[in-house]
Design an enzyme around this catalytic site. Structure first.
Site, short mmCIF file in Angstrom:
data_model
loop_
_atom_site.label_atom_id
_atom_site.label_comp_id
_atom_site.label_asym_id
_atom_site.label_seq_id
_atom_site.Cartn_x
_atom_site.Cartn_y
_atom_site.Cartn_z
CB SER A 134 -0.84 -0.08 1.26
OG SER A 134 -1.53 -1.20 1.32
CB SER A 140 1.78 -4.95 9.53
OG SER A 140 0.38 -4.60 9.21
CD GLU A 161 -2.75 -9.89 3.59
OE1 GLU A 161 -2.64 -9.46 2.29
OE2 GLU A 161 -2.54 -9.07 4.60
C1 LIG Z 1 -4.49 -3.28 10.41
C2 LIG Z 1 -3.96 -3.02 8.93
C3 LIG Z 1 -2.84 -3.58 8.54
C4 LIG Z 1 -2.33 -3.46 7.28
N1 LIG Z 1 -1.00 -3.72 6.95
C5 LIG Z 1 -0.66 -3.86 5.83
C6 LIG Z 1 0.86 -4.21 5.31
O1 LIG Z 1 1.40 -4.80 5.88
N2 LIG Z 1 1.06 -4.01 3.93
C7 LIG Z 1 0.51 -3.36 3.31
O2 LIG Z 1 0.94 -2.93 2.13
N3 LIG Z 1 -0.84 -2.71 3.40
C8 LIG Z 1 -1.18 -3.01 4.80
N4 LIG Z 1 -2.44 -2.23 5.28
C9 LIG Z 1 -3.21 -1.41 4.19
C10 LIG Z 1 -4.53 -2.02 3.80
O3 LIG Z 1 -4.38 -2.89 2.83
C11 LIG Z 1 -5.32 -0.87 2.87
O4 LIG Z 1 -5.47 0.07 4.00
C12 LIG Z 1 -6.51 -1.39 2.00
O5 LIG Z 1 -6.18 -1.73 0.77
C13 LIG Z 1 -7.31 -0.12 1.63
O6 LIG Z 1 -6.46 0.83 1.02
P1 LIG Z 1 -6.50 2.36 1.52
O7 LIG Z 1 -6.36 2.35 2.93
O8 LIG Z 1 -5.71 3.14 0.74
O9 LIG Z 1 -8.02 2.79 1.46
P2 LIG Z 1 -8.67 3.51 0.05
O10 LIG Z 1 -8.27 2.58 -0.93
O11 LIG Z 1 -8.45 5.02 -0.01
O12 LIG Z 1 -10.28 3.25 0.39
C14 LIG Z 1 -11.13 4.20 0.93
C15 LIG Z 1 -12.62 3.77 0.84
O13 LIG Z 1 -12.98 3.79 -0.34
C16 LIG Z 1 -13.57 2.42 -0.23
N5 LIG Z 1 -13.41 2.23 -2.11
C17 LIG Z 1 -12.16 2.17 -2.66
N6 LIG Z 1 -12.41 1.79 -4.05
C18 LIG Z 1 -13.47 1.21 -4.10
C19 LIG Z 1 -14.28 0.61 -5.08
N7 LIG Z 1 -13.58 0.11 -6.32
N8 LIG Z 1 -15.57 0.22 -4.76
C20 LIG Z 1 -15.98 0.38 -3.88
N9 LIG Z 1 -15.35 0.94 -2.49
C21 LIG Z 1 -14.26 1.30 -2.77
C22 LIG Z 1 -12.69 1.25 0.46
O14 LIG Z 1 -13.70 0.60 0.67
C23 LIG Z 1 -12.70 2.39 1.52
O15 LIG Z 1 -13.81 2.20 2.34
C24 LIG Z 1 -2.93 -2.38 6.51
C25 LIG Z 1 -4.11 -1.85 6.79
C26 LIG Z 1 -4.55 -2.20 7.93
C27 LIG Z 1 -5.87 -1.38 8.47
#
Ligand SMILES: Cc1cc2nc3c(=O)[nH]c(=O)nc-3n(C[C@H](O)[C@H](O)[C@H](O)COP(=O)(O)OP(=O)(O)OC[C@H]3O[C@@H](n4cnc5c(N)ncnc54)[C@H](O)[C@@H]3O)c2cc1C
Length: 390
Positions: free
Chosen positions: A126, A158, A241
């Site tokens: 991410s 993480s 995963e």
């Molecule tokens: C506890 C935790 C551990 C994590 N660990 C890791 C890690 O080790 N490595 C890593 O790389 N990442 C990690 N992540 C990141 C995680 O993979 C991302 O937070 C996740 O993929 C969502 O991306 P974003 O936060 O950029 O949200 P965004 O993609 O910006 O999404 C924001 C909102 O919009 C919605 N949304 C976005 N696109 C769409 C769509 N096409 N249709 C409908 N709704 C949509 C989403 O559901 C969300 O509600 C972790 C996250 C958490 C919470």
């Protein structure tokens, strides 16, 4: 589906149970750095005794047993109240990806140190503007002689603070459609130019991080698969995963459910929580959820045992588990009443007094490894075959 275990599988369970009784995991420290040290020692001990990587090939330090025995392993670990194994990203993603796509040299170099937890792994996918739309990632890697020069930023990584290796997705060709210019690199986290900054979460923990890459040199030999062909490997990684963690998750929530039922029977709310009709209904629903999850996981396992790789069905389990776990923890905090405002910081063990901590921590479960909305899209398009949303 055959739900019984063979005599050899039952023997495996008995041996492991006896070992765990003789070598209990011990209480996990509250502080994250101490918990990581404790986790490394615990995983190292399991590895030395031959219990780690139960279904990984023997030549790479695994036990060469079946996936069923791996599941028995997880059941017995949950029964013994073991904490989650500390090298989670390495065990559930890094190892399986190397076994499937790595060169012989990469397998020899990394697989045993993943199993023994000598080296901790993290997942650098991410970015600030690439989460759900992961293929939009911008971290750039440019080939210069025999190494790549990496510049960019990852976020929510993480355990990056404790990690020795990172599975890093980088853009190696910005000119082609976005899925086609991505490469999967292994990066040594101790390389000059890598900076890790912890992020504080709502629960008070700091187990995920921002990671900055500034002119970081990564040997070309650290590419997994081929240059510009990292997207398919990333997708396999995410399916591992989502799916291979299922039994872990199911057992973790079953342990929490048992603790919750015990608490409900004795908690001094106005009258025993277990006798209040509304709470009783929530407790029964939590039990039904847990059983439904178990059998769905077994059905998907059957598919993998018949020769399939983890597929999009893993999204059903991930979606269902993350939402049911949140409901379960909310019920626990409701039963605790005013006590539910008292926070004790330990993200791992399920003990009375830490319910609010677990509840706050669980908010991230419907986001991590792909948000619930994204899982619903995957289920709609790739499991049910519905048309894509425009
Ligand atoms: C506890 C935790 C551990 C994590 N660990 C890791 C890690 O080790 N490595 C890593 O790389 N990442 C990690 N992540 C990141 C995680 O993979 C991302 O937070 C996740 O993929 C969502 O991306 P974003 O936060 O950029 O949200 P965004 O993609 O910006 O999404 C924001 C909102 O919009 C919605 N949304 C976005 N696109 C769409 C769509 N096409 N249709 C409908 N709704 C949509 C989403 O559901 C969300 O509600 C972790 C996250 C958490 C919470």
């Amino acid at each position: 589906m055959d739900l019984s275990f063979s005599p050899a599988e039952e023997r495996f369970r008995a041996d492991l149970r006896a070992w765990l009784e003789a070598n209990p995991p011990g209480a996990e420290p509250d502080r994250l750095d101490l918990a990581v040290a404790h986790g490394k020692a615990w995983q190292g001990k399991l590895y030395e005794a031959g219990w780690c990587g139960v279904h990984w090939p023997k030549q790479y330090g695994g036990r060469g047993a079946s996936l069923i025995e791996q599941i028995i392993f997880q059941e017995e670990m949950a029964r013994a109240r073991s904490p989650q194994l500390v090298n989670l990203a390495g065990l559930t993603m890094g190892g399986p990806v190397l076994i499937a796509h790595g060169t012989e040299e990469q397998k020899q170099r990394h697989l045993q140190s993943i199993l023994s937890a000598k080296e901790i792994w993290c997942q650098g996918f991410s970015e600030p503007n690439a989460g759900s739309d992961l293929a939009a990632l911008k971290t750039r890697a440019v080939l210069d002689g025999d190494s790549f020069v990496v510049n960019g930023q990852k976020v929510w990584t993480s355990f990056a603070r404790y990690a020795d290796w990172c599975m890093l997705l980088v853009r190696t060709d910005p000119e082609v459609p976005k899925h086609k210019g991505i490469t999967f690199l292994l990066v040594d986290m101790h390389t000059p130019g890598v900076t890790v900054r912890p992020l504080k979460q709502i629960s008070g923990d700091e187990d995920f991080n921002e990671v900055f890459f500034e002119d970081v040199r990564v040997p070309r030999a650290n590419v997994i698969g081929k240059i510009n062909a990292g997207w398919d490997i990333a997708i396999t990684t995410l399916m591992h995963e989502r799916q291979t963690l299922t039994f872990n998750r199911q057992l973790q929530s079953r342990v929490a459910l048992n603790q919750l039922l015990a608490m409900a029977r004795r908690h001094p709310t106005t009258r025993p929580a277990a006798r209040q009709p509304l709470l009783r209904q929530k407790l029964a629903a939590a039990y039904i959820d847990s059983e439904a999850m178990k059998y769905t996981a077994l059905r998907n396992l059957t598919k993998v045992l018949r020769g399939g790789e983890p597929g999009p069905e893993g999204s059903i389990e991930k979606l269902f588990w993350s939402e049911m776990y949140q409901r379960l923890l909310e019920t626990a905090v409701e039963i605790e009443g005013p006590y539910g405002q008292l926070l004790k910081a330990s993200p791992y063990a399920v003990e009375e007094g830490i319910w609010p901590h677990l509840m706050l921590y669980s908010r991230g479960r419907t986001i991590a490894a792909g948000s619930s909305e994204i899982q619903r899209n995957i289920i709609a398009e790739r499991v049910l075959g519905l048309p894509r949303m425009r």
